[in-house]
Design an enzyme around this catalytic site. Structure first.
Site, PDB file in Angstrom:
ATOM      1  N   ASP A  97       0.775  -1.097   0.154  1.00  0.00           N
ATOM      2  CA  ASP A  97      -0.025   0.012   0.158  1.00  0.00           C
ATOM      3  C   ASP A  97       0.790   1.180  -0.131  1.00  0.00           C
ATOM      4  O   ASP A  97       0.527   2.358  -0.837  1.00  0.00           O
ATOM      5  CB  ASP A  97      -0.943  -0.175   1.198  1.00  0.00           C
ATOM      6  CG  ASP A  97      -1.823  -1.199   1.195  1.00  0.00           C
ATOM      7  OD1 ASP A  97      -2.225  -1.566   0.075  1.00  0.00           O
ATOM      8  OD2 ASP A  97      -2.318  -1.553   2.327  1.00  0.00           O
ATOM      9  N   GLY A 153       3.521  -2.414  11.650  1.00  0.00           N
ATOM     10  CA  GLY A 153       2.093  -2.291  11.193  1.00  0.00           C
ATOM     11  C   GLY A 153       2.111  -1.483   9.761  1.00  0.00           C
ATOM     12  O   GLY A 153       3.228  -1.386   9.115  1.00  0.00           O
TER      13      GLY A 153
END
Ligand code: ADP
Length: 299
Positions: free
Chosen positions: A247, A282
């Site tokens: 992403d 994360g």
């Protein structure tokens, strides 16, 4: 400018000693909330890098989780005027047990408000006027198609989670950004683990103007429809968590294309930005700003 049309999720990360098997109950140690969703992750990466000119279009519920997703994007510099509240539907979520030691996980996604994103929601000035529109497949396909049709700028599609795509959509896509697994699925070919030359061949068969195949620690393969493929290796980093690297890659690619970089130049930046993103925890930890990418590229 960059506009992202896609998902916003709240990730619920649960630390477990061992992942549960079918029918089994395990007790998690702690649960941490983190902003997520492929669309919102891409927007956060582009926002962090650009500082301005990045907008998000999507849907959240009228709940605290929705408020947290919007706040996290604003903090990353993203314009959230196009994030609509959806009465009576929860914000999308992803529950992710993560095993101690191995770091292996399981993911259960509940689309929630993301499933309510409609074609009318995306036929808006932020999409029509953007230099670059970033799309993924965590929202209904009709909304993705409507956004691609409305866009006048460069359309970048991440085909994840993978599903068969109509040819009209692929024809409108300027840059397709699959990982190796997604490319193999889309091409209907055998298992992954192919050479760059074989992957380039598969990508050319899709009939898209250009494909950028992300290859994890090996970097990314740029495959223009009519020209030689180019492998861009990442600069050396100490990766601690590759969640969301794809992403970040696509968000950075969009930011660089919007600034006017050509595709190979934009991929070089995206590879550097994604490498830096793996040095933090994360999906959104470790997202670099423009100065950090410049510093890494000039080393
Ligand atoms: P996804 O996260 O969608 O599975 P990849 O694993 O291919 O996608 O990662 C996306 C991009 O992130 C890669 O093209 C690469 O540039 C970067 N990346 C991923 N893992 C590493 C790593 N261990 N070291 C450096 N860069 C990485």
């Amino acid at each position: 400018s960059v506009t992202v049309v896609g998902s916003l999720n709240e990730d619920v990360l649960v630390a477990v000693e061992r992942l549960p098997g079918r029918g089994e109950t395990v007790v998690g140690r702690d649960a941490a909330l983190a902003p997520g969703g492929k669309g919102a992750n891409q927007a956060a990466a582009a926002g962090r890098l650009s500082g301005t000119g990045v907008a998000m279009v999507g849907r959240v519920g009228e709940d605290p989780a929705g408020g947290r997703q919007v706040a996290a994007l604003r903090e990353a510099g993203v314009d959230t005027a196009g994030v609509l509240a959806t009465p009576g539907t929860p914000t999308g979520s992803a529950t992710i047990p993560v095993e101690d030691g191995s770091g292996e996980n399981l993911i259960v996604v509940v689309p929630g408000a993301n499933a309510a994103l409609a074609p009318a929601d995306v036929d808006v000035p932020a999409v029509r006027g953007a230099d670059v529109v970033l799309l993924q497949l965590e929202v209904p396909l009709e909304a993705v198609r409507a956004a691609a049709d409305a866009a006048s700028g460069t359309v970048v599609l991440t085909p994840a989670p993978p599903r068969p795509l109509p040819e009209e959509l692929l024809r409108r896509v300027d840059v397709l950004v699959p990982n190796e697994h997604e490319l193999v699925q889309l091409a209907g070919a055998g298992p992954a683990g192919r050479t760059p030359a074989e992957l380039a061949e598969l990508a050319r068969g899709l009939g898209v103007a250009a494909t950028v195949v992300t290859l994890g620690a090996r970097g990314a393969l740029v495959v223009p429809a009519g020209g030689p493929a180019l492998l861009q290796a990442p600069p050396p980093v100490r990766a601690v968590d590759t969640t969301g690297a794809g992403d970040c890659f696509t968000g950075a690619l969009g930011a660089a294309l919007a600034r006017g970089d050509d595709l190979p130049g934009a991929v070089r930046e995206a590879v550097a930005a994604a490498a830096l993103s793996t040095t933090g925890p994360g999906a959104r930890g470790g997202l670099p700003d423009a100065a950090a990418v410049r510093a890494l590229l000039s080393r």
